[in-house]
Design an enzyme around this catalytic site. Structure first.
Site, short mmCIF file in Angstrom:
data_model
loop_
_atom_site.label_atom_id
_atom_site.label_comp_id
_atom_site.label_asym_id
_atom_site.label_seq_id
_atom_site.Cartn_x
_atom_site.Cartn_y
_atom_site.Cartn_z
N GLU A 1 -11.10 9.26 -5.75
CA GLU A 1 -11.15 9.37 -4.29
C GLU A 1 -10.84 10.79 -3.81
OE1 GLU A 1 -10.51 4.80 -2.96
OE2 GLU A 1 -8.77 6.08 -2.73
N GLU B 1 -14.56 0.51 -7.38
CA GLU B 1 -13.49 -0.24 -6.72
C GLU B 1 -14.08 -1.04 -5.57
OE1 GLU B 1 -9.88 1.68 -5.40
OE2 GLU B 1 -9.99 3.11 -7.06
C1 BG6 Z 1 -8.03 2.88 -3.51
C2 BG6 Z 1 -7.24 3.54 -4.61
O1 BG6 Z 1 -7.95 3.65 -2.35
O2 BG6 Z 1 -7.65 1.65 -3.04
C3 BG6 Z 1 -6.38 2.60 -5.41
O3 BG6 Z 1 -8.07 4.28 -5.48
C4 BG6 Z 1 -5.76 1.58 -4.49
O4 BG6 Z 1 -5.44 3.35 -6.13
C5 BG6 Z 1 -6.89 0.79 -3.84
O5 BG6 Z 1 -4.84 0.75 -5.08
C6 BG6 Z 1 -6.42 -0.34 -2.96
O6 BG6 Z 1 -5.52 0.13 -2.02
P1 BG6 Z 1 -4.10 -0.53 -1.82
O7 BG6 Z 1 -3.41 0.38 -0.90
O8 BG6 Z 1 -4.36 -1.87 -1.26
O9 BG6 Z 1 -3.46 -0.56 -3.16
#
Ligand code: BG6
Length: 479
Positions: A183, A377
């Site tokens: 990211e 993701e």
């Molecule tokens: C992404 C990141 O922004 O979102 C992860 O790369 C992160 O590291 C994921 O865990 C989900 O976000 P969160 O804040 O719900 O853990």
């Protein structure tokens, strides 16, 4: 059965990051990372973004969930076996920089740290799971943030290059898929995670943030160069957050604001890393942020131009609506936020759920770059309730993922070249934004609460079986 819209060898799997699941934060010579200095609890984001946060660790005041994670460091064999049971074709994980270079500025790596990833990779390969490695995912050595000021300091390029050189050389024969920075566009909101910069050390100043980006672009290009020299067909990608952006209404003022949001947030970093040059709108954008011309060394731009990425990895959780003309209710999001879109429902944490936005994201990215895309993701952070057998009937998660896979299929039918899909937090882990365990994404439930209590035992959720069927049918069986 009819033929799947997804290509043969489609990389179904799951994604994690070292700092959020490994735990063992000082084991076998590991040094502290920026993630180790992030307190748990809903205030984590505000603390990191605050004026006075200086990366100190104060255990009398806060708890630090990343220190123990879900103890994957000691349980990775059990976890990989569960991934294999689901039929994972790939597993995206990151290498904790501070396991390899505890302070970040050493010349000799920590052999014990390298050995851990030898074992992790071999465990994946044992089950024919393709490792997908993020070189840096929100976990740079704390020393580089505290004492060097993070990525605004040009010396970081050398430290990262050395780290990348060591891990690429060590693992390139076994690992084909890499990403240089997680990211990379996240600092628009919070430069602490990926740049190691907080307000007390220059993170509140756009000049420093854009300079830090330039250093990351050069560093990323150097990693691509090293990787391709080792093996021409290594696939080395960039990784951005993509937030499909809608104008709130047909008012041209909001349309222009949406165009600018897209350029700055969604495309700026990828434009540099994929096309190998700063985009046309850079000058105007820097003026807007009152940034003077960046310090650029002679061969920086040639390096960036000659070492572009092979694919675009991206995270997609939500879309955003842009409204500059009227007052509208704001919503939360990982980095994105925005105003409330009346057509969308939101997660327990206020992230607006928008599967169709993923089809748009895929089309927009592919038609802009014509490079393969990899959704590395996606997922639903939700409160899960276990029954007396520690079973979670997470139909809401299944529904979220199903809708997003349907949208992926639509995009592939639109002509998009999609390599794979690795839902986030395939096993419950520590949330990056809140430090909570209760914000769960996994197919596998981990018995640990926000205060750190629990057995750490692993349990298959209802979505576990569902995803196994999705993979077994190459995305055809979604019910
Ligand atoms: C992404 C990141 O922004 O979102 C992860 O790369 C992160 O590291 C994921 O865990 C989900 O976000 P969160 O804040 O719900 O853990």
């Amino acid at each position: 059965m009819t033929k799947s819209v997804f290509k043969e060898g489609f990389l179904w799997g799951g994604a994690t990051a070292a700092n959020q699941l490994e735990g063992a934060y000082l084991a076998d010579g590991k040094g502290l990372s920026v993630a180790d200095a992030m307190p748990g609890g809903k205030q984590r984001w505000q603390i990191l973004a605050g004026e006075n946060f200086d990366w100190s660790i104060d255990e009398s005041k806060y708890i630090y969930p990343n220190h123990t994670g879900i103890d994957h460091y000691h349980r990775f064999k059990e976890d990989i076996a569960l991934f294999a049971k689901m039929g994972f074709k790939c597993y995206r994980f990151s290498i904790a920089w501070a396991r390899i270079f505890p302070q970040g500025d050493e010349s000799t790596p920590n052999e014990a740290g390298l050995h851990f990833y030898d074992e992790l990779i071999d465990e994946c390969l044992k089950y024919d799971i393709e490792p997908v490695v993020t070189i840096s995912h929100y976990e740079m050595p704390l020393n580089l943030a505290k004492n060097y000021g993070g990525w605004q300091n040009r010396q970081l390029i050398d430290f990262y290059e050395h780290f990348a050189d060591v891990v690429l050389n060590r693992y390139y024969k076994k690992v084909k898929y890499w990403m240089t920075f997680n990211e990379i566009n996240s600092p628009f909101e919070l430069p602490a995670l990926s740049m190691g910069m907080v307000k007390s050390n220059g993170g509140g100043n756009w000049q420093n943030i854009f300079q830090a980006w330039h250093h990351q672009f050069v560093a990323s290009a150097k990693a691509v160069k090293i990787g391709h020299a080792l093996k021409a067909d290594l696939q080395i990608g960039c990784m951005i957050i993509y937030g499909t952006s809608y104008s709130y209404d047909a008012n041209p003022v909001n349309q222009v604001a949406t165009m600018i949001q897209n350029q700055e947030f969604n495309y700026f970093c990828a434009d540099v890393q994929v096309r190998g040059q700063y985009p046309a709108y850079t000058t105007r954008m820097l003026e807007k942020y009152q940034v003077k011309p960046l310090a650029v060394k002679d061969d920086d731009l040639a390096l960036i131009a000659e070492n572009t990425v092979d694919y675009i990895g991206f995270s997609y959780y939500m879309s955003t609506a842009i409204n500059e003309t009227t007052t509208a209710e704001k919503v939360q999001g990982n980095i994105l936020g925005g105003v409330k879109n009346p057509f969308l429902a939101a997660s327990d944490w206020g992230w607006q759920i928008d599967p169709k936005g993923l089809r748009i994201a895929l089309n927009e990215l592919y038609n802009r770059y014509q490079k393969p895309l990899f959704i590395v993701e996606n997922g639903l952070g939700a409160y899960d309730e276990v029954d007396e057998n520690f079973y979670v009937a997470d139909d809401y998660r299944i529904d979220y993922l199903r809708q997003h896979i349907i949208a992926m299929g639509e995009a592939v039918a639109d002509g998009v070249d999609l390599m794979g899909y690795t839902p986030w937090g395939c096993i419950d882990l520590v949330s990056a934004s809140t430090g909570e365990m209760s914000k769960r994404y996994g197919f596998i439930y981990v018995d640990k609460d926000d205060e750190g209590n629990g057995t750490l035992n692993r349990y298959e959720k209802k979505s576990f079986d569902w995803y196994r069927n999705v993979i077994a049918t190459n995305g055809q069986k979604l019910d």
